[in-house]
Motif scaffolding. Structure first.
Motif, short mmCIF file in Angstrom:
data_model
loop_
_atom_site.label_atom_id
_atom_site.label_comp_id
_atom_site.label_asym_id
_atom_site.label_seq_id
_atom_site.Cartn_x
_atom_site.Cartn_y
_atom_site.Cartn_z
N SER A 1 1.10 16.36 -17.74
CA SER A 1 0.18 17.25 -16.80
C SER A 1 0.27 16.36 -15.49
O SER A 1 0.39 15.22 -15.62
N PRO A 2 0.05 16.91 -14.43
CA PRO A 2 -0.27 16.05 -13.14
C PRO A 2 -1.35 15.13 -13.32
O PRO A 2 -2.29 15.57 -13.78
N LEU A 3 -1.23 13.85 -12.82
CA LEU A 3 -2.20 13.03 -12.80
C LEU A 3 -3.57 13.53 -12.05
O LEU A 3 -3.34 14.00 -10.98
N ARG A 4 -4.79 13.44 -12.59
CA ARG A 4 -5.92 13.78 -11.88
C ARG A 4 -6.86 12.69 -11.79
O ARG A 4 -7.71 12.85 -11.01
N SER A 5 -6.41 11.36 -12.26
CA SER A 5 -7.40 10.30 -12.03
C SER A 5 -7.46 9.87 -10.57
O SER A 5 -6.41 9.96 -9.89
N PRO A 6 -8.56 9.39 -10.16
CA PRO A 6 -8.77 8.73 -8.83
C PRO A 6 -7.70 7.59 -8.55
O PRO A 6 -7.24 6.90 -9.59
N PHE A 7 -7.45 7.23 -7.21
CA PHE A 7 -6.48 6.27 -7.03
C PHE A 7 -6.86 4.97 -7.72
O PHE A 7 -6.06 4.08 -8.33
N TRP A 8 -8.03 4.64 -7.58
CA TRP A 8 -8.54 3.32 -7.97
C TRP A 8 -8.31 3.33 -9.65
O TRP A 8 -8.03 2.05 -10.07
N LEU A 9 -8.52 4.35 -10.25
CA LEU A 9 -8.38 3.99 -11.84
C LEU A 9 -6.92 4.04 -11.95
O LEU A 9 -6.66 3.30 -13.21
N PHE A 10 -5.98 4.96 -11.60
CA PHE A 10 -4.77 4.70 -11.68
C PHE A 10 -4.14 3.48 -11.37
O PHE A 10 -3.39 2.95 -12.17
N GLU B 1 0.59 -1.21 -0.05
CA GLU B 1 0.02 0.03 0.07
C GLU B 1 0.67 1.22 -0.06
O GLU B 1 0.51 2.28 -0.72
N GLU B 2 1.85 1.24 0.67
CA GLU B 2 2.82 2.37 0.80
C GLU B 2 3.55 2.56 -0.63
O GLU B 2 3.76 3.87 -0.90
N GLU B 3 3.75 1.59 -1.26
CA GLU B 3 4.42 1.90 -2.56
C GLU B 3 3.48 2.18 -3.70
O GLU B 3 3.61 3.24 -4.36
N TRP B 4 2.04 1.86 -3.47
CA TRP B 4 0.88 2.16 -4.46
C TRP B 4 0.93 3.76 -4.25
O TRP B 4 0.79 4.57 -5.07
N ARG B 5 0.74 4.04 -2.86
CA ARG B 5 0.55 5.75 -2.67
C ARG B 5 1.71 6.38 -2.95
O ARG B 5 1.63 7.49 -3.50
N GLY B 6 3.13 6.09 -2.98
CA GLY B 6 4.07 6.66 -3.38
C GLY B 6 4.08 6.95 -4.88
O GLY B 6 4.42 8.16 -5.23
N LEU B 7 3.79 5.68 -5.54
CA LEU B 7 3.69 5.95 -6.98
C LEU B 7 2.75 6.89 -7.51
O LEU B 7 2.92 7.74 -8.22
N TYR B 8 1.56 6.83 -6.96
CA TYR B 8 0.50 7.59 -7.26
C TYR B 8 0.84 9.17 -6.82
O TYR B 8 0.65 10.03 -7.73
N GLU B 9 1.45 9.43 -5.82
CA GLU B 9 1.51 10.91 -5.54
C GLU B 9 2.69 11.22 -6.35
O GLU B 9 2.82 12.19 -6.78
N THR B 10 3.68 10.59 -6.73
CA THR B 10 4.76 10.89 -7.62
C THR B 10 4.22 11.45 -8.83
O THR B 10 4.40 12.44 -9.61
N PHE B 11 3.14 10.62 -9.39
CA PHE B 11 2.46 11.03 -10.63
C PHE B 11 1.64 12.18 -10.53
O PHE B 11 1.16 13.00 -11.59
#
Length: 176
Positions: free
Chosen positions: A44-53, A22-32
């Protein structure tokens, strides 16, 4: 961390195919989602919700023409992401994104060296290439330090110039 995962210096490349915490997923998501990281990536910064990303990343990881990794530091914490894509039996293109708070600390160079050792070793590639903004001097220096050399330029996104870099197996030294 498994001993067969690519590593160099302080970093380990954990294959995304092994599954992410979960920590790796969150880090990846926040990086994008980071606007400054996105700007240096020509996006452009990612705007998709976490589940879609997450769904998108999992689908991408099933592709046969890429190997994707999360970069972990010496303590096993998420540092960024690296991938070898457009993978053929001869060559691949390298892409890397680091968390902004890890910039300038050498983690990128070490991750790239781990990826090159993997590309020229187990994958048996002959060449790895990449493109980066001409004005991204920090990235260019890190890539050169890892073994890349500049081979050309072309127009890039948003009016920028791209520098093309590559490293060939015969020019790479895994110990350097």
């Amino acid at each position: 961390m498994r001993p067969d995962w690519p590593r160099f210096g302080r970093v380990t490349l954990k294959p995304m195919a092994e599954g992410l915490s979960e920590e790796e997923w969150r880090g990846l998501y926040e990086t994008f989602r980071d606007p400054e990281v996105a700007e240096w990536n020509g996006a452009s910064p990612l705007r998709s919700p976490f589940w879609l990303f997450k769904r998108f990343v999992l689908a991408e990881n099933r592709r046969q023409d890429r190997r994707a990794f999360v970069i972990l530091d010496e303590g096993g914490a998420y540092v960024g992401t690296l991938e070898l894509y457009n993978l053929t039996p001869e060559e691949a293109t390298l892409g890397i994104l680091l968390r902004r708070d890890r910039w300038g600390q050498g983690y990128g160079t070490e991750a790239v060296r781990a990826a090159l050792a993997y590309a020229f070793g187990p994958l048996g590639l002959k060449r790895v290439r990449l493109r980066t903004f001409a004005h991204n001097l920090r990235a260019r220096r890190a890539f050169e330090k890892a073994g890349f050399r500049e081979v050309g330029e072309s127009p890039g996104p948003r009016g920028h110039r791209d520098v093309h870099m590559e490293v060939r197996r015969e020019d790479f030294s895994p110990e350097a």
